[in-house]
Write a protein that holds these residues in place. Structure first.
Motif, mmCIF file in Angstrom:
data_model
loop_
_atom_site.group_PDB
_atom_site.id
_atom_site.type_symbol
_atom_site.label_atom_id
_atom_site.label_comp_id
_atom_site.label_asym_id
_atom_site.label_seq_id
_atom_site.Cartn_x
_atom_site.Cartn_y
_atom_site.Cartn_z
ATOM 1 N N PHE A 1 -0.060 3.630 2.742
ATOM 2 C CA PHE A 1 0.531 3.271 4.032
ATOM 3 C C PHE A 1 2.000 3.650 4.069
ATOM 4 O O PHE A 1 2.487 4.208 5.060
ATOM 5 N N ASN A 2 2.732 3.359 2.993
ATOM 6 C CA ASN A 2 4.157 3.686 2.947
ATOM 7 C C ASN A 2 4.395 5.187 3.077
ATOM 8 O O ASN A 2 5.403 5.619 3.651
ATOM 9 N N SER B 1 0.845 -1.196 0.000
ATOM 10 C CA SER B 1 0.000 0.000 0.000
ATOM 11 C C SER B 1 0.880 1.246 0.000
ATOM 12 O O SER B 1 1.578 1.524 0.986
ATOM 13 N N MET C 1 -2.876 -2.602 8.112
ATOM 14 C CA MET C 1 -2.540 -1.291 7.551
ATOM 15 C C MET C 1 -3.744 -0.364 7.594
ATOM 16 O O MET C 1 -3.617 0.830 7.916
ATOM 17 N N GLU C 2 -4.915 -0.886 7.250
ATOM 18 C CA GLU C 2 -6.135 -0.074 7.321
ATOM 19 C C GLU C 2 -6.380 0.415 8.745
ATOM 20 O O GLU C 2 -6.768 1.571 8.963
ATOM 21 N N MET D 1 -3.853 3.220 9.589
ATOM 22 C CA MET D 1 -4.148 4.489 8.923
ATOM 23 C C MET D 1 -5.406 5.140 9.500
ATOM 24 O O MET D 1 -5.506 6.369 9.560
ATOM 25 N N GLN E 1 2.659 7.185 4.844
ATOM 26 C CA GLN E 1 2.276 7.646 6.183
ATOM 27 C C GLN E 1 3.125 7.039 7.286
ATOM 28 O O GLN E 1 3.353 7.680 8.313
ATOM 29 N N PHE E 2 3.611 5.802 7.085
ATOM 30 C CA PHE E 2 4.303 5.081 8.154
ATOM 31 C C PHE E 2 5.654 4.562 7.680
ATOM 32 O O PHE E 2 5.860 4.285 6.498
ATOM 33 N N ILE F 1 1.991 -6.804 9.704
ATOM 34 C CA ILE F 1 1.454 -5.622 9.025
ATOM 35 C C ILE F 1 0.835 -6.075 7.703
ATOM 36 O O ILE F 1 1.372 -5.845 6.622
#
Length: 429
Positions: A332-333, A329, A355-356, A359, A335-336, A350
């Motif tokens: 995701f990448n 995702s 991941m959902e 987020m 944001q984290f 993960i």
């Protein structure tokens, strides 16, 4: 008279006025205490925390720095115990009056007039009985209890209280009926007020509330909606087993709390204090080079949750410098940043559903170190602990069963919360 002499005279006059005012205040206080004792009441200048330890609903039960002050204890004309006490915390300061009821009851919040609801209350707004009339707000966790408690007799007594003061702010707290801002400055006013307040308690005692009797709690510093949290205060042994900053000197702990929420992992949380000392060079007013020793105070918040098994090292944080492990995702990448010594373990934990969750509920940075999850929360307070506890419970519930089995457990120790549990947990954050 020159300027210096004038200043001296002013200082002397101000000092004399301060002394006179201090004497007047002391005399008035002694007269006030005498008027209380003449009624058969007891005045306690510095009560211990036991005076409010069993109380857990706001203004009690919130914050780490709580201090009871002047206390008045006695009984009404019909023998009902009461206390009026000054109470201070990080979030509220004022006077509280309370009378004892015959049963330990769930929380119920009754606010009338222009009074605002209390800080920190987490309750559902329920309809106000028509007998109360307009301008009242009612809150409870159990609407059925609120409906049973607010009988016509109780409503009548509340309306009578409201007729005598501009705002009414009443709650139940175990076996106490609690009201903010009693008229405590004048015993001639406080006595009738307590008698009237006791009639509200008598009406509640007469209501059919036995199905809602609550279990007795131990007399300790409690936390609102967190019955399994325990105040410890100081435990410097934690300095040797937690990831505190090791540099500096004079290390100590304060505001140590242990506990857990429901079936979630147990935690320890505290503030770590330490000092650093350095020597610095400076130039004095005459141009000479001097040295001096400078000592600085530091603190950091420590929050860790004990895991049911030793985990490979894993760190989850907000995206900063470096991407960490790449996941499928891109959202995701972006944001984290996730780092791990065992990349397969990271991919197992993960997964897309995790991941959902991350987020949708971005946490403070955290890492698994052996059998602990340590959060870099940045602050040490009740809401932060509750938020991290709720988040981690959901994160662990989303770790697949096969991962737990690979770690030596027979099954997942944290089954998914059902919708009702999630609702209660969110309300109690």
């Amino acid at each position: 008279m020159d300027g210096v002499a004038i200043v001296v005279v002013i200082v002397l006059l101000l000092g004399a006025a301060g002394i006179v005012w201090g004497i007047v205040a002391l005399v008035r206080r002694q007269q006030y205490i005498k008027s209380l004792r003449e009624r058969g009441w007891t005045f306690v200048n510095s009560p211990t925390f036991d005076a409010v330890a069993r109380l857990g609903n706001p203004p009690f039960g919130i914050g780490f720095r709580r201090r009871p002050d002047d206390q008045i204890i006695g009984r009404t004309s019909l023998g009902r115990p009461f206390q009026v006490i000054e109470y201070k915390s990080e979030h509220w300061s004022g006077w509280v009056g309370m009378v004892t009821v015959s049963r330990r009851l769930p929380e119920l919040w009754i606010t009338g007039g222009e009074t605002q609801p209390r800080f920190g209350v987490a309750a559902t707004v329920v309809p106000s009985p028509p007998q109360l009339g307009p301008g009242w707000q009612i809150g409870a966790l159990d609407p059925a209890f609120a409906a049973a408690a607010l009988t016509p007799q109780v409503c009548e007594r509340l309306n009578a209280m409201a007729a005598g003061q501009p705002g009414v702010n009443v709650s139940t707290d175990a076996d106490q009926l609690v009201m903010l801002d009693p008229p405590r400055k004048d015993a001639e006013l406080l006595g009738p007020w307590l008698e009237q307040f006791a009639t509200v308690a008598a009406a509640i005692d007469a209501a059919p509330l036995d199905p809602w009797i609550q279990p007795e709690q131990p007399p300790r510093l409690s936390f609102y909606h967190h019955p399994d949290w325990y105040w410890i205060g100081v435990d410097d042994s934690l300095l040797h087993v937690t990831p505190v900053t090791r540099s500096g000197h004079a290390h100590s702990t304060s505001e140590v709390i242990r506990g857990r929420d429901g079936d979630g992992p147990p935690f320890v949380a505290f503030t770590h204090h330490w000092k650093t000392t350095r020597t610095e060079t400076y130039t004095d007013s005459e141009g000479r080079t001097q040295t001096r020793t400078v000592t600085e105070n530091h603190s950091e918040a420590i929050l860790g949750f004990q895991l049911p098994a030793r985990m490979p090292w894993l760190q989850v944080g907000r995206r900063g410098f470096g991407r960490g492990i790449s996941f499928e995702s891109e959202a995701f990448n972006d944001q984290f940043a996730v780092s791990a010594r065992d990349t397969k373990f990271a991919y197992d934990v993960i997964h897309p559903r995790q991941m959902e969750y991350l987020m949708a509920n971005p946490p403070a940075s955290f890492q698994f170190v052996d059998d602990w999850a340590w959060f870099s929360a940045g602050v040490h307070n009740q809401p932060t602990i509750a938020h991290c506890s709720l988040f981690l419970r959901g994160f662990l519930a989303r770790i697949p069963r096969f991962v737990w089995r690979n770690l030596g457990l027979a099954d997942t120790p944290y089954p998914a919360l059902d919708p009702a549990q999630l609702g209660r947990a969110a309300l109690q954050r």
